[in-house]
Design a protein around this motif. Structure first.
Motif, short mmCIF file in Angstrom:
data_model
loop_
_atom_site.label_atom_id
_atom_site.label_comp_id
_atom_site.label_asym_id
_atom_site.label_seq_id
_atom_site.Cartn_x
_atom_site.Cartn_y
_atom_site.Cartn_z
N GLY A 457 0.84 -1.20 0.00
CA GLY A 457 0.00 0.00 0.00
C GLY A 457 0.87 1.24 0.00
O GLY A 457 1.33 1.69 -1.03
N ALA A 458 1.10 1.82 1.20
CA ALA A 458 2.00 2.97 1.42
C ALA A 458 1.39 4.31 0.98
O ALA A 458 0.21 4.39 0.69
N ASP A 459 2.24 5.35 0.93
CA ASP A 459 1.77 6.73 0.84
C ASP A 459 1.32 7.12 -0.56
O ASP A 459 2.04 6.92 -1.54
N SER A 460 0.14 7.74 -0.62
CA SER A 460 -0.35 8.27 -1.89
C SER A 460 -1.11 9.56 -1.67
O SER A 460 -1.76 9.74 -0.64
N SER A 461 -1.03 10.44 -2.66
CA SER A 461 -1.80 11.69 -2.67
C SER A 461 -2.50 11.78 -4.02
O SER A 461 -1.96 11.31 -5.02
N ALA A 462 -3.67 12.41 -4.02
CA ALA A 462 -4.37 12.61 -5.29
C ALA A 462 -5.27 13.84 -5.18
O ALA A 462 -5.62 14.26 -4.08
N ARG A 523 1.27 -1.40 -6.19
CA ARG A 523 0.52 -0.57 -5.26
C ARG A 523 -0.33 0.51 -5.90
O ARG A 523 -1.25 1.02 -5.26
N VAL A 524 -0.09 0.89 -7.15
CA VAL A 524 -0.68 2.12 -7.66
C VAL A 524 -2.20 2.03 -7.85
O VAL A 524 -2.93 2.87 -7.35
N THR A 525 -2.66 0.99 -8.56
CA THR A 525 -4.11 0.89 -8.77
C THR A 525 -4.82 0.69 -7.44
O THR A 525 -5.91 1.20 -7.21
N PHE A 526 -4.15 -0.02 -6.51
CA PHE A 526 -4.72 -0.22 -5.17
C PHE A 526 -4.62 1.06 -4.32
O PHE A 526 -5.64 1.66 -3.98
N ALA A 527 -3.42 1.51 -4.03
CA ALA A 527 -3.24 2.57 -3.03
C ALA A 527 -3.52 3.95 -3.61
O ALA A 527 -4.28 4.74 -3.04
N THR A 528 -2.90 4.28 -4.76
CA THR A 528 -3.18 5.57 -5.37
C THR A 528 -4.62 5.57 -5.88
O THR A 528 -5.28 6.60 -5.89
#
Lengths: 759, 298
Positions: A457-462, A523-528
């Motif tokens: 997972g980890a850090d994401s901003s949008a 992680r991108v499609t999941f977390a971001t």
């Protein structure tokens, strides 16, 4: 195929970046240029291991057209501090030594100096004028050799972490790790069948088609801009800030389109050098690696030695498993031996497990992440051994795996207890696949293997911005390496209830969106994706409040449905629904621009499981393997854009097949890489393979609003053993060492022939 | 930096005199598929590049009484589309069509492949089996040499200063003849032969009345294996003859251990491919159409 629960999710629209990519308009890193730029080139070590006694750059600096030269002296010393980089951990003291050799060169291709000049020809000439005085040291390439007492030691201060008993003198073994569950001694005592073998795999490169490249421009006021090809521009910023002793806000990094990364572009090589050269010369500096540089000095994924022992009952129930993994770290500590150990038996519910791992340095380039780092190596050994168990017990390979499959509640050897997972469903889907139901063609044999990856997972901003006409820009900060823009836009469309083509997904530079961890770990499609969903929900909250203002009602009295604000019920009043375009048109009167944003540390990544099936033929005279049919089944959570999910499965399978059949680093006696190019480092070409068939098994991840699981890592894990198991069944010969290249397989078949005839 | 001169020759004689004038620093540009790669890699720095693509004799295929003359710079794709040549010399054409990839075929030429002098060149074993003759133009005179005598080592030819290769001539042969080329590569495309074998046969009924065998990638130059040809000639291509020919090919090998294959493997594969190529060539000689389905012929 589309998902009946959703309007947009599960459909296959064109990707937002597609037109630019097929017309050649998309800009990759080497396509970026600035007026007045210089060309930077790196001088690389010809030696596998040598002490640098001195470096004389004076003649290079004196060459007309040369504007700057840098060596390790131009980069500050770093503390012994470990930080995350993609799915791996790196030590800053080592990173600064990897980008520019300090006391010693530790592998052929290790950067020693760099120059910036007005032309490429002058830069190359300048490199030939730099005089490096080396004291050549004995080198060691092989892990088993590097572990022996008396092997040449790379780092005089490296003491084995976790050694039992504690290390008393330096060695090449950086770390010993251990995972245990139950009592393997008791398990093996109970077992009716025990199989034990040792396997080896070779180092392989990620093989991205776009070589590393970076353009840096340092201004007189201290600000720096970088354009580069990377899986994480925030990591490029972070690494450059650390390695150059700068503040992150002074550095702005813009990612280019990326021509493949697969984990290999989560670290820095050229960027800090380009910045320093730009600072010293006062001009923008552009640097690109040649393919040879890419092979000698970037990546690769490690090779490893794996010893496996499995004990089972005659009914196929596995009661004990042991695994020892010795893994190449390259020149500096930090191989993915941890995930290799953790993934080894994770597909199965086994009461007694004991796993030991060793992280070993040798005179090879420092390894980088590559799809499911470490897992293919241990999995090859475990899944091959399980196949031998199937053969010995005369059991169907899928049935035996079903008998032992991990399910919800299974406790892994590394301590985690699984939630909702799809191992059983994936095995069943493979068994029910058209491929598995079709009898094997004469002359061919079938192999099966499974694989597991955690996903992260980890850090994401949008952010989501509404334009004045009601169309929406979705802004995130992860380079798109696998169609993530399309997936993010689909989730935003589903959430907002507007059409996919009314949403434009954009990847912002480091100054234009909040922090995002790398594109990696699936992680991108999941977390971001979750950050995007949350930013759109924030936007919807704002849209509802604008409608409430327009109607003069309480915001709670407004609902959002099919892209429209509507009164929550008749008690609120009678109002015509307001579309996003209508709300945008009147935004100035209701509070100004309408935007949503979200940032979070995402947890709850859903693990993924894959089961692959391969039919192949072996030419007994030449040792050439021909793949006739190949199917990849995988638990993918929810397939947001099924074409790109299938693409991940197909690409991973092909890379794994290459790993199994032909890919390897070949070193000569001097410790120099003999095959630093795509001619003799053989990745599969299109004509080598049939279309990879895929089976998408959808077991939604309960922690994600749309059930997303990462899908990019798992598919590279099963192919090594799938191919090996099929070869074993085709030839009667169990090959323990990869790759199964024609000369090796042919020699093994020739050696086995008299033995087989005698049987 | 030294400048590179670029000259376009209109005639063979002009090309040869430009070559002589370049004093050993001249390089012929046909398709450029080797030259440009070598220049980019810094392996060669020509003084003069002489473009020969505008010389009709060097980019055309002509037939005289069953003999074919192939201009040295004729693109491989053009050769592949020549129906009569393909029918007469299927092995030579399939070998030339294995140079590089599909894209490279539009420019790569048999003359270039020969002059690049790689022991692993795909076209050369088939040309050796075919008994091809190389026509060479010097500043003043023309001469001819059998293709197997043209190269002298890896990257080395027997061309004298100022000489250029003009064309390759395939002799006329009886209708009951056939040829084939097989190579072994670990992949199916984009690769270099670990071993390459060309076989050309003339049959009379079930008996082989003449044979030539070319063997590539197992010695410093492509070899004409006369012992293998002798073993096949006069036989009905029975197991004993094939064993003897395969053994002769293996015995002729003087390979190296390298990243592409071991001595042991190359030696073995030379025999394997001889058997397979002979079977295809024999079928073709008997009028049985045999497309080589895969390069290893299995």
């Amino acid at each position: 195929m589309s998902n009946p629960k959703y309007k947009w999710i599960g459909t296959r629209p064109d990707r937002p970046d597609g037109a630019d990519k097929v017309t050649g308009r998309a800009r990759f890193a080497a396509d970026f240029n600035l007026a007045g730029q210089l060309i930077g080139k790196v001088l690389r070590s010809p030696h596998a291991h040598a002490r640098i006694k001195s470096i004389d750059t004076s003649k290079a600096l004196a060459l007309p057209g040369v504007k700057a030269v840098v060596t390790a002296k131009d980069f500050p010393e770093q503390a012994d501090l470990t930080v995350p980089a993609g799915e791996m951990q790196v030590n800053l003291r080592d990173v600064t030594r990897n980008i520019m050799a300090r006391e010693k060169v530790l592998y052929e291709g290790h950067a020693v100096a760099a120059v910036a000049a007005t032309t490429e020809a002058i830069a190359k000439q300048a490199l030939s004028l730099i005089k490096v005085d080396y004291q050549i040291l004995p080198h060691v390439i092989d892990v088993a050799e590097a572990m022996k007492p008396g092997a040449p030691v790379l780092h005089e201060t490296l003491m084995t972490e976790g050694a039992k008993p504690p290390a008393t003198k330096p060695s090449n073994i950086a770390k010993r790790i251990e995972f245990a569950k139950g009592d393997t001694k008791a398990g093996f005592a109970k077992a009716e069948v025990i199989i034990e073998r040792s396997f080896t795999t070779q180092a392989v490169h990620q093989g991205y088609i776009e070589p590393h490249a970076a353009l840096a421009s340092a201004s007189e006021d201290g600000q720096v801009q970088i354009w580069s090809t990377t899986q994480g521009h925030f990591q490029v910023r972070g690494f450059c800030a650390r390695l150059l002793n700068m503040e992150t806000s002074q550095i702005r990094v813009t990612p280019s389109e990326i021509g493949g990364g697969f984990g290999g572009k989560t670290v820095v090589y050229l960027e800090p050098l380009a910045v320093r050269l730009s600072q010293k010369s006062g001009k923008p500096v552009k640097m690109t690696m040649s393919r040879e540089d890419v092979f000698r000095a970037s990546g690769p994924a490690p090779g490893g030695n794996v010893h496996v022992k499995i004990g089972a009952m005659k009914d196929g129930r596995i009661v004990a498993g042991e695994c020892t993994v010795e893994m190449q770290a390259g020149a500096f500590p930090g191989s993915p031996v941890g995930p290799a150990c953790m993934c080894s038996f994770a597909c199965y519910d086994i009461d007694n497990v004991f796993i030991v791992g060793f992280d070993v340095v040798s005179n090879r380039p420092k390894v980088a992440a590559y799809r499911a780092p470490g897992a293919p190596i241990s999995s090859f050994a475990v899944e091959s051994t399980i196949d031998m168990l199937c053969q010995q017990l005369n059991m169907d390979p899928i049935d035996l795996r079903l008998k032992n499959a991990a399910t919800k509640g299974t406790k892994t050897a590394y301590g985690v207890t699984f939630g909702v997972i799809g191992m059983v469903e994936t095995l069943q889907a493979a068994k029910d696949s058209p491929h598995y139901k079709t009898p094997v063609k004469p002359g061919f044999a079938r192999g099966v293997a499974a694989g597991f990856w955690f996903n992260v997972g980890a850090d994401s901003s949008a952010a989501a911005h509404v334009g004045e006409d009601g169309t929406v820009t979705v802004i995130s900060g992860n380079p798109d390496i696998g169609g993530s823009r399309a997936s993010l836009a689909l989730m935003a469309a589903e959430e907002l209830g507007i059409d996919y083509d009314k949403i434009r997904p954009v990847i912002a530079d480091t100054a234009s969106i909040g922090f995002n961890f790398v594109t990696g770990g699936s992680r991108v499609t999941f977390a971001t994706g979750l950050a995007v969903v949350n930013s759109v929900r924030d936007l919807i909250r704002d849209l509802k409040s604008r409608a409430a203002k327009t109607w003069g009602v309480d915001p709670d009295g407004v609902i959002w449905e099919n892209g429209m604000a509507k009164p929550a019920g008749s008690n609120v009043g009678t109002f015509e629904p307001l579309s996003i375009a209508q709300l945008a048109a009147t935004a100035g009167k209701t509070g100004g621009p309408i935007n949503g944003h979200a940032q979070l540390n995402v947890t709850g990544a859903g693990p993924g499981f894959g089961v692959h099936v391969c039919d192949l033929a072996v030419d007994a005279d030449t040792g050439i393997v021909t793949i006739g049919r190949y199917t990849a089944a995988q638990d993918v959570g929810t397939a947001i854009h099924p074409s790109y999910v299938e693409g991940q499965l197909q690409g991973g399978a092909v890379q794994g097949i290459g790993w199994a059949l032909n890919e390897e680093y070949i070193y000569n006696a001097q410790g120099r890489l003999a095959n630093a190019g795509f001619l003799d480092y053989r990745i599969p070409v299109a004509s080598d393979l049939p279309m990879i068939e895929t089976v998408l098994v959808e077991v939604p991840n309960p922690t994600h609003p749309y059930g997303v699981r990462g899908v990019g890592e798992v598919p590279i894990i099963p192919p090594l053993a799938t191919v090996g198991n099929a070869v074993a069944r085709a030839t009667g010969l169990r090959m323990l060492d990869l790759p199964l290249s024609p000369p090796k397989l042919s020699a093994a078949l020739d050696a086995a022939r008299p033995l087989m005839a005698a049987e | 930096m030294t400048d590179i001169q670029f000259k376009v020759a209109k005639t063979v004689r002009e090309a040869a005199s430009l070559m002589a004038a370049a004093k050993g620093k001249g390089r012929i540009l046909a398709g450029g598929t080797d030259l440009l790669v070598q220049m980019k890699a810094g392996m060669v720095t020509p003084g003069t590049i002489i473009d020969v693509k505008k010389i009709a004799e060097m980019v055309s295929i002509t037939e005289t009484k069953g003999s074919y003359r192939i201009g040295a710079a004729t693109p491989a794709a053009v050769i592949g589309e020549h129906k009569k040549l393909r029918k007469a010399w299927p092995g030579v054409v399939e070998a030339i069509n294995l140079i590089g990839s599909t894209q490279v075929q539009g420019r790569a030429s048999a003359g270039g492949n020969l002059c690049n002098a790689s022991p692993a060149a795909d076209s050369v074993p088939a040309l050796v089996a075919a008994g091809a003759i190389v026509t060479i133009q010097g500043a003043k005179t023309r001469r001819q040499v059998p293709v197997e005598k043209f190269n002298s080592g890896p990257g080395k030819t027997t061309l004298k200063a100022g000489e250029i290769v003009v064309s390759l001539t395939l002799p006329a042969r009886p209708k009951t003849s056939g040829d084939a080329y097989l190579r072994l590569i670990p992949r199916t495309e984009m690769d270099i032969a670990v071993v390459g074998v060309g076989v050309s046969l003339t049959m009379k009924g079930d008996t082989c009345v003449s044979a030539r065998v070319g063997l590539g990638a197992v010695a410093p130059t492509v070899l004409l294996v006369e012992a293998a040809a002798k073993a096949l000639t006069g036989s009905k291509l029975d197991a004993k003859a094939l064993d003897a020919a395969a053994n002769a090919c293996s015995a002729a090998c003087r390979p190296i251990d390298d990243k592409r294959g071991t001595i042991r493997y190359r030696t073995k594969i030379a025999g394997v491919l001889l058997r397979r190529a002979t079977a295809i060539a024999a079928d073709r000689a008997k009028g049985i159409s045999r497309p080589a389905h895969s390069q290893q012929g299995h």
